[in-house]
Design a protein around this motif. Sequence first.
Motif, PDB file in Angstrom:
ATOM      1  N   LYS A 106       1.484 -29.906  31.257  1.00 37.38           N
ATOM      2  CA  LYS A 106       2.452 -29.051  32.346  1.00 37.38           C
ATOM      3  C   LYS A 106       3.575 -28.962  31.416  1.00 37.38           C
ATOM      4  O   LYS A 106       4.965 -28.673  31.593  1.00 37.38           O
ATOM      5  CB  LYS A 106       2.885 -30.194  32.826  1.00 37.38           C
ATOM      6  CG  LYS A 106       3.251 -31.635  32.469  1.00 37.38           C
ATOM      7  CD  LYS A 106       3.010 -32.847  32.996  1.00 37.38           C
ATOM      8  CE  LYS A 106       3.148 -34.270  33.007  1.00 37.38           C
ATOM      9  NZ  LYS A 106       3.411 -35.618  33.600  1.00 37.38           N
ATOM     10  N   TRP A 107       4.228 -29.698  30.301  1.00 41.85           N
ATOM     11  CA  TRP A 107       5.242 -29.165  29.143  1.00 41.85           C
ATOM     12  C   TRP A 107       5.095 -27.747  28.706  1.00 41.85           C
ATOM     13  O   TRP A 107       6.361 -27.586  27.936  1.00 41.85           O
ATOM     14  CB  TRP A 107       5.064 -30.185  28.530  1.00 41.85           C
ATOM     15  CG  TRP A 107       4.790 -31.801  28.604  1.00 41.85           C
ATOM     16  CD1 TRP A 107       4.140 -32.888  28.419  1.00 41.85           C
ATOM     17  CD2 TRP A 107       6.478 -32.171  29.005  1.00 41.85           C
ATOM     18  NE1 TRP A 107       4.976 -33.599  28.930  1.00 41.85           N
ATOM     19  CE2 TRP A 107       5.926 -33.645  29.092  1.00 41.85           C
ATOM     20  CE3 TRP A 107       7.636 -31.483  29.159  1.00 41.85           C
ATOM     21  CZ2 TRP A 107       6.757 -34.366  29.888  1.00 41.85           C
ATOM     22  CZ3 TRP A 107       8.823 -32.781  30.063  1.00 41.85           C
ATOM     23  CH2 TRP A 107       8.475 -34.006  30.377  1.00 41.85           C
ATOM     24  N   LYS A 157       5.851 -23.894  27.783  1.00 37.80           N
ATOM     25  CA  LYS A 157       6.580 -23.344  28.591  1.00 37.80           C
ATOM     26  C   LYS A 157       5.757 -21.907  28.254  1.00 37.80           C
ATOM     27  O   LYS A 157       5.214 -21.883  26.899  1.00 37.80           O
ATOM     28  CB  LYS A 157       7.408 -22.699  27.734  1.00 37.80           C
ATOM     29  CG  LYS A 157       8.813 -24.465  27.714  1.00 37.80           C
ATOM     30  CD  LYS A 157      10.501 -24.096  27.304  1.00 37.80           C
ATOM     31  CE  LYS A 157      10.519 -24.418  26.394  1.00 37.80           C
ATOM     32  NZ  LYS A 157      11.364 -24.067  25.150  1.00 37.80           N
ATOM     33  N   PHE A 168       4.730 -27.233  22.195  1.00 39.05           N
ATOM     34  CA  PHE A 168       4.684 -26.970  23.831  1.00 39.05           C
ATOM     35  C   PHE A 168       5.512 -25.851  24.016  1.00 39.05           C
ATOM     36  O   PHE A 168       5.877 -25.635  24.923  1.00 39.05           O
ATOM     37  CB  PHE A 168       5.008 -27.914  24.511  1.00 39.05           C
ATOM     38  CG  PHE A 168       4.424 -29.143  24.722  1.00 39.05           C
ATOM     39  CD1 PHE A 168       3.080 -29.686  24.740  1.00 39.05           C
ATOM     40  CD2 PHE A 168       5.267 -30.448  24.353  1.00 39.05           C
ATOM     41  CE1 PHE A 168       2.610 -30.598  24.939  1.00 39.05           C
ATOM     42  CE2 PHE A 168       4.382 -31.977  23.579  1.00 39.05           C
ATOM     43  CZ  PHE A 168       3.485 -31.637  24.193  1.00 39.05           C
ATOM     44  N   THR A 169       5.600 -24.959  23.005  1.00 36.84           N
ATOM     45  CA  THR A 169       5.803 -23.725  23.183  1.00 36.84           C
ATOM     46  C   THR A 169       5.011 -22.463  23.155  1.00 36.84           C
ATOM     47  O   THR A 169       4.285 -22.599  21.843  1.00 36.84           O
ATOM     48  CB  THR A 169       7.230 -23.080  22.509  1.00 36.84           C
ATOM     49  OG1 THR A 169       7.634 -21.544  22.559  1.00 36.84           O
ATOM     50  CG2 THR A 169       6.917 -23.299  21.368  1.00 36.84           C
ATOM     51  N   HIS A 212       7.494 -32.074  19.294  1.00 35.68           N
ATOM     52  CA  HIS A 212       7.385 -31.135  21.507  1.00 35.68           C
ATOM     53  C   HIS A 212       7.756 -30.001  21.662  1.00 35.68           C
ATOM     54  O   HIS A 212       7.199 -28.686  21.845  1.00 35.68           O
ATOM     55  CB  HIS A 212       8.689 -32.374  21.913  1.00 35.68           C
ATOM     56  CG  HIS A 212       8.523 -32.017  23.591  1.00 35.68           C
ATOM     57  ND1 HIS A 212       8.964 -31.071  24.318  1.00 35.68           N
ATOM     58  CD2 HIS A 212       7.841 -33.230  24.572  1.00 35.68           C
ATOM     59  CE1 HIS A 212       8.237 -30.358  25.568  1.00 35.68           C
ATOM     60  NE2 HIS A 212       8.135 -32.055  25.174  1.00 35.68           N
ATOM     61  N   LYS A 213       8.972 -29.626  20.397  1.00 35.41           N
ATOM     62  CA  LYS A 213       9.519 -28.256  20.806  1.00 35.41           C
ATOM     63  C   LYS A 213       8.527 -27.052  19.770  1.00 35.41           C
ATOM     64  O   LYS A 213       7.588 -26.268  20.130  1.00 35.41           O
ATOM     65  CB  LYS A 213      10.940 -27.483  19.731  1.00 35.41           C
ATOM     66  CG  LYS A 213      12.071 -28.091  20.271  1.00 35.41           C
ATOM     67  CD  LYS A 213      13.220 -27.687  19.793  1.00 35.41           C
ATOM     68  CE  LYS A 213      13.115 -27.718  18.147  1.00 35.41           C
ATOM     69  NZ  LYS A 213      14.576 -27.470  18.163  1.00 35.41           N
ATOM     70  N   TYR A 248      -1.090 -32.368  28.778  1.00 33.78           N
ATOM     71  CA  TYR A 248       0.326 -32.151  28.418  1.00 33.78           C
ATOM     72  C   TYR A 248       0.748 -31.458  29.357  1.00 33.78           C
ATOM     73  O   TYR A 248       1.412 -30.095  28.910  1.00 33.78           O
ATOM     74  CB  TYR A 248       0.806 -32.698  27.018  1.00 33.78           C
ATOM     75  CG  TYR A 248       0.542 -34.047  26.796  1.00 33.78           C
ATOM     76  CD1 TYR A 248       2.153 -34.665  26.677  1.00 33.78           C
ATOM     77  CD2 TYR A 248      -0.110 -34.376  26.352  1.00 33.78           C
ATOM     78  CE1 TYR A 248       2.340 -35.828  26.362  1.00 33.78           C
ATOM     79  CE2 TYR A 248       0.296 -36.461  25.917  1.00 33.78           C
ATOM     80  CZ  TYR A 248       1.447 -36.839  26.372  1.00 33.78           C
ATOM     81  OH  TYR A 248       1.659 -37.457  25.942  1.00 33.78           O
TER      82      TYR A 248
END
Length: 233
Positions: A230-231, A233, A117-118, A113-114, A228
Amino acid sequence: MTAPKLVLYNSDACPYAARAVIALDETKQEHEVVPIDLKVPRPEWYLKDINPYGQVPALKVDDKDIILESLFVAEYVSDLHPEAGLLPTDPLQRAQTRYLIHHWGARVQPVFHKASFTLDAAEAARSREELIVELGKFNKLLGDAHRKEGDNFGTGSFYLGDKFTFADLAIAPFLARFFLLEAYNGNKGVTLEKNPELKRFLEWKDAVLSRPSVQKATPSQETLTENYRKWVK
């Protein structure tokens, strides 16, 4: 024994709900589907009568009993159809299956996830390296699976051999989202496909993603990329 009447409350884009969808497909269990839109607040009837937390999946049995949480729903469906062979009967294999699923959720998925989504290059790079380390550990768990006679260790790429089982089912929806590593940040630094330390993991991933039930339970990459977003950053 009369088969129970099942109603699945589902959202197509949810990887957790996909576990239930795959289990129902693998067992050929008849059921009704009620779609739940996760992009809007849950309707009051769903919170009151089905799941007070508003999550999916939920399974209604015989118009009265409710089962919540994806693994419990998928396990119930698997238990209804032991002939499908999704749940190992060997106690050691069942224990290892539970741990493999736990390890993925606790160790691998948070790092994935990290990394996905960065948009911060330095943070993404750190997460990429951490993900490769975690996948290396997961690769060993796959290789350490207890194989019994008849499991076809030499020919089967699934977790327990040539048979698609509950461990494959439970993690499949997250494998189907691995392309998200490159969807938003041009994450080309993750050379998973060429990493010899991940050989078993890559063989397993390919086998799982080739399963027809997994493919049918997975929306298009375009749909998932948009859902996805929206996740990021």
